[in-house]
Design a protein around this motif. Structure first.
Motif, PDB file in Angstrom:
ATOM      1  N   HIS A   1       5.203   3.420   3.831  1.00  0.00           N
ATOM      2  CA  HIS A   1       5.038   1.970   3.681  1.00  0.00           C
ATOM      3  C   HIS A   1       5.287   1.546   2.233  1.00  0.00           C
ATOM      4  O   HIS A   1       6.003   0.577   1.963  1.00  0.00           O
ATOM      5  N   LYS A   2       4.704   2.295   1.292  1.00  0.00           N
ATOM      6  CA  LYS A   2       4.890   1.972  -0.127  1.00  0.00           C
ATOM      7  C   LYS A   2       6.343   2.136  -0.552  1.00  0.00           C
ATOM      8  O   LYS A   2       6.873   1.324  -1.343  1.00  0.00           O
TER       9      LYS A   2
ATOM     10  N   LYS B   1       7.016 -10.345   2.675  1.00  0.00           N
ATOM     11  CA  LYS B   1       6.175  -9.278   2.147  1.00  0.00           C
ATOM     12  C   LYS B   1       4.702  -9.511   2.429  1.00  0.00           C
ATOM     13  O   LYS B   1       3.927  -8.561   2.574  1.00  0.00           O
ATOM     14  N   ASP B   2       4.306 -10.779   2.493  1.00  0.00           N
ATOM     15  CA  ASP B   2       2.906 -11.091   2.756  1.00  0.00           C
ATOM     16  C   ASP B   2       2.452 -10.552   4.107  1.00  0.00           C
ATOM     17  O   ASP B   2       1.286 -10.172   4.278  1.00  0.00           O
ATOM     18  N   LYS B   3       3.358 -10.525   5.084  1.00  0.00           N
ATOM     19  CA  LYS B   3       3.016 -10.027   6.420  1.00  0.00           C
ATOM     20  C   LYS B   3       3.183  -8.512   6.529  1.00  0.00           C
ATOM     21  O   LYS B   3       2.648  -7.885   7.443  1.00  0.00           O
TER      22      LYS B   3
ATOM     23  N   ARG C   1       1.283   6.035   4.704  1.00  0.00           N
ATOM     24  CA  ARG C   1       1.061   5.106   3.595  1.00  0.00           C
ATOM     25  C   ARG C   1       2.164   5.225   2.546  1.00  0.00           C
ATOM     26  O   ARG C   1       2.618   4.217   1.986  1.00  0.00           O
TER      27      ARG C   1
ATOM     28  N   THR D   1       1.886  -5.887   5.541  1.00  0.00           N
ATOM     29  CA  THR D   1       0.732  -5.117   5.082  1.00  0.00           C
ATOM     30  C   THR D   1       0.753  -3.732   5.716  1.00  0.00           C
ATOM     31  O   THR D   1       1.491  -3.488   6.683  1.00  0.00           O
ATOM     32  N   PHE D   2      -0.082  -2.840   5.188  1.00  0.00           N
ATOM     33  CA  PHE D   2      -0.121  -1.503   5.775  1.00  0.00           C
ATOM     34  C   PHE D   2      -0.616  -1.555   7.212  1.00  0.00           C
ATOM     35  O   PHE D   2      -0.133  -0.814   8.068  1.00  0.00           O
ATOM     36  N   GLU D   3      -1.594  -2.444   7.488  1.00  0.00           N
ATOM     37  CA  GLU D   3      -2.135  -2.548   8.842  1.00  0.00           C
ATOM     38  C   GLU D   3      -1.042  -2.921   9.846  1.00  0.00           C
ATOM     39  O   GLU D   3      -0.946  -2.340  10.934  1.00  0.00           O
ATOM     40  N   ASN D   4      -0.194  -3.889   9.465  1.00  0.00           N
ATOM     41  CA  ASN D   4       0.906  -4.292  10.358  1.00  0.00           C
ATOM     42  C   ASN D   4       1.981  -3.212  10.443  1.00  0.00           C
ATOM     43  O   ASN D   4       2.574  -2.995  11.503  1.00  0.00           O
TER      44      ASN D   4
END
Length: 239
Positions: free
Chosen positions: A40-41, A91-93, A37, A95-98
Motif C-alpha cells: 500500500h505504501k 488519495k484521501d479514499k 502495508r 486508505t490502508f483499510e480500503n
C-alpha cells in the motif's frame, strides 16, 4: 531526496548504514499483513500526484496480467466509481483499510482457510464464529511448538486469547463476547502474532564453519508461481 555531506567518507558511511537498515533480516521476515502495508505504501509513493493514485500503478504493482479483475475489485471495495472511467483514485479514499478490502477482493475465497476455520468450530455450519475455548485449543495444539520451555513460553490461555480476538476481530459486537469470525481469523493468520519463525532465531547464532552438507538450505517458493505474486496460481508441474 537529496543528502548533503561534508566528505566522500561521510557519504559512504551514510550509504552503508542505509543498506544495513534496508537489508535487515527482520525486513525479510515480516508478517503477511506487514507486506500488504508495504505494498500500500509503495503504491502511494509511486504516485507523482499529491492528490491522486494512478490505477495503472496499482495494476502494475498487484496483478498486471489481470487488469479487468483489478478494476472490478477496486469498484467492489468502493475505491473506484462504477460509472466513471477515470484512470486515477483520490488519495484521501486510498486508505490502508480500503486497500485491504481491495486486497481481499483480489484473493477472493480462500478454501484452505475456510477448511481450517470449519474444523476449529467442529463443523457447526449454523455458527459463523469460533469461541474462545476453541481458539485456545487451536493455538496450543497447532500453533505452539511443543518443544518450547513451558515456563519461558507458557501455553495460551483464555485471557490472552480474548486479547487476540479483540485485536483482530472486525465486528465489535463479536469482540465483546469473545467470538472470532472468518475475517478476524484471517487477520490473525496474517498478523505478526502468527509468524512461522521466532524472530529471535533469525540472526546467525550457530557455528557456520562446518561443511555445507551439514546445514539445511532455505530456498524460495517463487518458482512455483505461474502468474503474478498477488493472485497467480502455484504449480509443481515444472518439477
Amino acid at each position: 531526496a537529496v543528502v548533503s555531506t561534508q566528505s566522500t567518507g561521510d557519504c559512504k558511511m551514510f550509504v552503508n548504514d542505509l543498506f544495513v537498515i534496508c537489508h535487515h533480516f527482520l525486513n525479510s521476515n515480516l508478517s503477511q499483513m506487514d507486506f500488504v502495508r508495504k505494498m500500500h505504501k509503495r503504491i502511494l509513493l509511486s504516485s507523482k500526484d499529491d492528490k491522486h493514485v494512478s490505477i495503472k500503478e496499482i495494476i502494475k504493482l498487484t496483478a498486471k496480467d489481470e487488469k479487468k479483475k483489478v478494476i472490478e475489485c477496486l469498484k467492489t471495495a468502493g475505491l473506484k466509481s462504477i460509472d466513471k472511467k477515470n484512470d486515477h483514485l483520490n488519495k484521501d479514499k486510498f486508505t490502508f483499510e480500503n486497500f485491504y478490502k481491495f486486497y481481499k477482493e483480489m484473493l477472493q475465497d480462500r478454501p484452505e482457510i475456510v477448511k481450517v476455520f470449519d474444523e476449529i468450530k467442529a463443523g457447526n455450519s449454523r455458527r459463523n464464529y469460533i469461541t474462545v475455548d476453541q481458539m485456545v485449543e487451536f493455538l496450543n495444539k497447532f500453533q505452539r511448538d511443543p518443544r518450547l520451555n513451558e515456563i519461558l513460553f507458557p501455553h495460551h490461555n483464555r485471557d490472552g486469547t480474548k486479547k487476540l480476538i479483540q485485536s483482530y476481530e472486525c465486528d465489535k459486537s463479536k469482540q465483546k463476547i469473545g467470538q472470532l469470525t472468518l475475517d478476524g481469523f484471517t487477520n490473525y493468520l496474517m498478523s505478526p502474532d502468527n509468524l512461522p519463525v521466532n524472530i529471535f532465531n533469525l540472526p546467525v547464532f550457530q557455528s557456520m564453519n562446518d561443511p555445507l552438507s551439514h546445514y539445511f538450505i532455505n530456498s524460495s517458493l517463487i518458482p512455483y508461481l505461474t502468474g503474478d505474486q498477488l493472485s497467480g496460481i502455484s504449480t509443481v508441474e515444472m518439477y
